[in-house]
Design a protein around this motif. Structure first.
Motif, PDB file in Angstrom:
ATOM      1  N   THR A  94     -10.107  -2.085  -1.108  1.00 10.16           N
ATOM      2  CA  THR A  94      -8.792  -2.395  -0.561  1.00 10.16           C
ATOM      3  C   THR A  94      -7.798  -1.373  -1.117  1.00 10.16           C
ATOM      4  O   THR A  94      -8.172  -0.478  -1.881  1.00 10.16           O
ATOM      5  N   ASP A  95      -6.533  -1.518  -0.758  1.00 12.11           N
ATOM      6  CA  ASP A  95      -5.502  -0.762  -1.448  1.00 12.11           C
ATOM      7  C   ASP A  95      -5.338  -1.374  -2.842  1.00 12.11           C
ATOM      8  O   ASP A  95      -5.824  -2.479  -3.122  1.00 12.11           O
ATOM      9  N   ARG A 195      -5.489   3.112 -10.117  1.00 13.46           N
ATOM     10  CA  ARG A 195      -5.190   2.208  -9.007  1.00 13.46           C
ATOM     11  C   ARG A 195      -6.292   1.154  -8.940  1.00 13.46           C
ATOM     12  O   ARG A 195      -7.386   1.417  -8.476  1.00 13.46           O
ATOM     13  N   ALA A 197      -8.154  -2.005  -7.590  1.00 10.68           N
ATOM     14  CA  ALA A 197      -8.294  -2.629  -6.272  1.00 10.68           C
ATOM     15  C   ALA A 197      -9.408  -3.664  -6.296  1.00 10.68           C
ATOM     16  O   ALA A 197     -10.116  -3.830  -7.293  1.00 10.68           O
ATOM     17  N   ALA A 213      -8.598  -6.701   2.428  1.00 11.66           N
ATOM     18  CA  ALA A 213      -7.414  -5.854   2.331  1.00 11.66           C
ATOM     19  C   ALA A 213      -6.151  -6.645   2.658  1.00 11.66           C
ATOM     20  O   ALA A 213      -5.120  -6.501   1.976  1.00 11.66           O
ATOM     21  N   GLU A 217      -2.823  -7.593   0.188  1.00  8.34           N
ATOM     22  CA  GLU A 217      -1.419  -7.371   0.558  1.00  8.34           C
ATOM     23  C   GLU A 217      -0.623  -8.668   0.479  1.00  8.34           C
ATOM     24  O   GLU A 217       0.529  -8.673   0.025  1.00  8.34           O
ATOM     25  N   ASN A 243       0.852  -1.564   0.931  1.00  2.41           N
ATOM     26  CA  ASN A 243       0.143  -0.528   1.661  1.00  2.41           C
ATOM     27  C   ASN A 243       0.928  -0.143   2.905  1.00  2.41           C
ATOM     28  O   ASN A 243       1.228  -0.984   3.732  1.00  2.41           O
TER      29      ASN A 243
END
Length: 244
Positions: A94-95, A195, A197, A213, A217, A243
């Motif tokens: 994912t982000d 980062r 995730a 994802a 968010e 994102n």
């Protein structure tokens, strides 16, 4: 989000959702006073299981590399990792949900004063085997030598025991070790931003990744991640931006 039967089978083919939890990164997870896993990654795992409506099983490891391998080998259904191109070969990310600083630690009398000075001939940099720092610095350092401790929490002990010049890792962990041991200092700034995730095996498909994802968010936008960091008293990390 209402999970379809396809998604439930993709995430929990054995009927329960197995979360790979890395206790080697204190920003993401640790143990509570009763010895049970806790932290922002555990909170997110529970929230995901609740959204899918399935039982959660925590698969706990003491190092990032082991946690990654568990998801790659599908001994766990998802996990929490630093985004890295090598890992992305087998794990779909994912982000980021959290940003963490990577820092260097040296002895008080070290001639090194700046991050840029670390990559020199004869400099040995201790990292946790298989960690995000190991992967990143293996690519980035041209002259310095990488030395690997068994786990990230063992980096400073390994660095001191073997007389290496630099230790690299999570800023918060290094700061805590420096305060406890004494005679050590962090170089100013950071050498990377990690980062963090969530990820699933690539074999689980695009629909599973899209669902995960979107979940990440929502957890950022709702304040869930920020509240979890605050609840667990975590410093040295920030919620990643949305994102897009």
């Amino acid at each position: 989000m209402n999970p379809s039967e396809f998604l439930l089978n993709a995430f929990a083919p054995e009927g329960r959702l197995r979360a790979s939890i890395n206790l080697g990164n204190p920003i993401l997870a640790g143990r509570d006073e009763n010895g049970q896993p806790c932290g922002v990654s555990v909170d997110l795992a529970r929230a995901l299981a609740a959204q899918l409506g399935v039982e959660l099983e925590l698969v706990v490891w003491d190092a990032a590399g082991k946690s990654v391998e568990a998801v790659e080998d599908e001994r766990a259904d998802f996990g929490f990792f630093a985004i890295d191109p090598k890992r992305a070969e087998r794990i779909a990310f994912t982000d980021a949900y959290v940003l963490i600083e990577g820092s260097y630690l040296v002895r008080e009398d070290s001639p090194l004063r700046d991050n840029a000075e670390v990559d020199g001939a004869g400099t040995r940099v201790t990292v946790g085997k298989g960690s995000a720092y190991d992967l990143f610095l293996t690519r980035a350092l041209q002259q310095a030598t990488i030395e690997r401790a068994p786990t990230s929490p063992a980096v400073v002990e390994h660095f001191l025991a073997h007389g290496h010049e630099v230790a690299a890792g999570v800023r918060q962990q290094l700061e805590a070790d420096a305060a406890l041991i004494g005679g050590l200092r962090l170089l100013p700034g950071r050498f990377m931003v990690i980062r963090q995730a969530m990820g699933v095996p690539r074999s689980r498909g695009e629909e599973a990744l899209r669902f995960l994802a979107q979940f990440v968010e929502e957890m950022k936008e709702s304040g869930f991640v920020a509240e979890a960091l605050a609840r667990h008293g975590i410093q040295g990390a920030s919620v990643a931006p949305a994102n897009g």
